[in-house]
Every structure is written in C-alpha cells, then in structure tokens.
Design a protein around this motif. Structure first.
Motif, PDB file in Angstrom:
ATOM      1  N   MET A   1       0.683  -1.101   0.088  1.00  0.00           N
ATOM      2  CA  MET A   1       0.051   0.061   0.179  1.00  0.00           C
ATOM      3  C   MET A   1       0.869   1.253  -0.108  1.00  0.00           C
ATOM      4  N   GLY A   2       2.015   1.384   0.855  1.00  0.00           N
ATOM      5  CA  GLY A   2       2.789   2.376   0.784  1.00  0.00           C
ATOM      6  C   GLY A   2       3.782   2.859  -0.441  1.00  0.00           C
ATOM      7  N   THR A   3       3.696   1.840  -1.596  1.00  0.00           N
ATOM      8  CA  THR A   3       4.167   1.994  -2.863  1.00  0.00           C
ATOM      9  C   THR A   3       3.290   2.976  -3.792  1.00  0.00           C
ATOM     10  N   THR A   4       2.174   3.013  -3.691  1.00  0.00           N
ATOM     11  CA  THR A   4       1.297   3.700  -4.312  1.00  0.00           C
ATOM     12  C   THR A   4       1.476   5.413  -4.260  1.00  0.00           C
ATOM     13  N   PRO A   5       1.649   5.952  -5.345  1.00  0.00           N
ATOM     14  CA  PRO A   5       2.057   7.418  -5.198  1.00  0.00           C
ATOM     15  C   PRO A   5       0.619   8.174  -4.944  1.00  0.00           C
ATOM     16  N   LYS A   6       0.576   9.024  -4.071  1.00  0.00           N
ATOM     17  CA  LYS A   6      -0.510   9.975  -3.527  1.00  0.00           C
ATOM     18  C   LYS A   6      -0.764  10.822  -4.558  1.00  0.00           C
ATOM     19  N   GLU A   7      -1.988  11.168  -4.726  1.00  0.00           N
ATOM     20  CA  GLU A   7      -2.625  12.038  -5.733  1.00  0.00           C
ATOM     21  C   GLU A   7      -2.187  13.452  -5.215  1.00  0.00           C
ATOM     22  N   ASN A   8      -1.924  14.346  -6.093  1.00  0.00           N
ATOM     23  CA  ASN A   8      -1.304  15.566  -5.762  1.00  0.00           C
ATOM     24  C   ASN A   8      -2.437  16.690  -5.546  1.00  0.00           C
ATOM     25  N   TRP A   9      -3.460  16.095  -4.550  1.00  0.00           N
ATOM     26  CA  TRP A   9      -4.442  16.959  -4.368  1.00  0.00           C
ATOM     27  C   TRP A   9      -4.726  17.098  -2.892  1.00  0.00           C
ATOM     28  N   SER A  10      -5.558  18.284  -2.399  1.00  0.00           N
ATOM     29  CA  SER A  10      -5.829  18.331  -0.855  1.00  0.00           C
ATOM     30  C   SER A  10      -7.318  18.214  -0.783  1.00  0.00           C
ATOM     31  N   ILE A  11      -7.895  17.778   0.156  1.00  0.00           N
ATOM     32  CA  ILE A  11      -9.284  17.351   0.488  1.00  0.00           C
ATOM     33  C   ILE A  11      -9.682  17.919   2.049  1.00  0.00           C
ATOM     34  N   LEU A  12     -10.801  18.637   2.010  1.00  0.00           N
ATOM     35  CA  LEU A  12     -11.370  18.810   3.370  1.00  0.00           C
ATOM     36  C   LEU A  12     -12.595  17.988   3.497  1.00  0.00           C
ATOM     37  N   ILE A  13     -12.665  17.264   4.617  1.00  0.00           N
ATOM     38  CA  ILE A  13     -13.899  16.437   5.116  1.00  0.00           C
ATOM     39  C   ILE A  13     -14.523  17.308   5.996  1.00  0.00           C
ATOM     40  N   VAL A  14     -15.570  17.619   6.045  1.00  0.00           N
ATOM     41  CA  VAL A  14     -16.723  18.523   6.994  1.00  0.00           C
ATOM     42  C   VAL A  14     -17.631  17.616   7.372  1.00  0.00           C
ATOM     43  N   ASP A  15     -17.956  17.173   8.672  1.00  0.00           N
ATOM     44  CA  ASP A  15     -18.794  16.517   9.189  1.00  0.00           C
ATOM     45  C   ASP A  15     -18.747  16.778  10.773  1.00  0.00           C
ATOM     46  N   ASP A  16     -19.876  16.903  11.310  1.00  0.00           N
ATOM     47  CA  ASP A  16     -20.019  17.201  12.672  1.00  0.00           C
ATOM     48  C   ASP A  16     -19.997  15.957  13.629  1.00  0.00           C
ATOM     49  N   PHE A  32      -3.900  10.874  -0.808  1.00  0.00           N
ATOM     50  CA  PHE A  32      -4.151  12.228  -1.349  1.00  0.00           C
ATOM     51  C   PHE A  32      -2.807  13.085  -0.618  1.00  0.00           C
ATOM     52  N   MET A  33      -2.427  14.014  -1.267  1.00  0.00           N
ATOM     53  CA  MET A  33      -1.287  14.852  -0.870  1.00  0.00           C
ATOM     54  C   MET A  33      -1.753  15.372   0.737  1.00  0.00           C
TER      55      MET A  33
END
Length: 130
Positions: A1-16, A32-33
C-alpha cells in the motif's frame, strides 16, 4: 500500500460526527497529498481560508450552520473548487438547492468508501482538465 503514489490534491472533510471524520480521514490520507477535517461549518470556512483545499466533502446536516449555509459563505468568498455533498436518503430539496450553488456531485449516507474515492477522483480529474 505504501508504494502507491499519492494524488497531488488536498481534500477537506466536513462532518459534525467525529466518527465519520476519522473514518474518512483514515480512508483517504494515504491517497491524497493532504486531508484536512472540520467538525463544524465555522471550522470548514476557517480551513478553506487557511488551506484552500482542491475539493470539499461536506455533510449537509450539521448543527448551528448547515452545509448549505457553509456553501453559500464559501461561494461568497469566491471559493469555486468542487464540493461533494453528503446527504441522507431523500433529501432532494437540499440536493436541488446545492446544485443552484454549483454543486454537481453528491453521495447518500450511508455510502461505500470505494464509491466515495471514485467520486472524489473523478470530480478532481474533471475540474483539473477545465
């Protein structure tokens, strides 16, 4: 799993709900980055100002400031990056209202994590071409 390169994007998760935020963070952090989280609408707005994520995944039903109110504020701030709404089954009026504010994608809770990953990547690839 650690060999897969990360996507060069940032994500924000919003949940209460802390459990949902933790689950999504753990599911996405290796792909993701950067993955940020926010537990309220106010936190979401602060995170967008601070980090300017490439995409926001946001629950629509939150106390104090719901997802539509957050979305309206983000659009007023000229944040035009894509937003994926998380809604409960049958919340068509919310989906319709969010669509008027430029939200093209939504996912109904409970959802499959693989389905959400695909939706996130498709949305980011669509917007990066434009």
């Amino acid at each position: 799993m650690g060999t897969t390169p990360k996507e060069n994007w940032s994500i924000l998760i919003v949940d209460d709900q802390l459990g949902v935020r933790r689950l999504l963070f753990e599911a996405l952090k290796d792909e993701f980055m950067a993955v940020y989280t926010a537990g309220s609408g106010i936190e979401a707005i602060e995170q967008v100002q601070e980090c300017n994520p490439d995409l926001v995944v946001m629950d629509m039903k939150m106390p104090r400031m719901n997802g539509l109110e957050v979305l309206k504020t983000l659009r007023q701030m000229k944040y035009d990056n894509p937003v994926i709404m998380m809604t409960a089954y049958g919340e068509l009026e919310i989906v319709s209202e969010a669509a008027k504010m430029g939200v093209k994608k939504h996912i109904t809770k409970p959802f499959d994590l693989k389905e959400l990953r695909v939706l996130i990547k498709e949305t980011l690839k669509e917007t990066s071409i434009a």
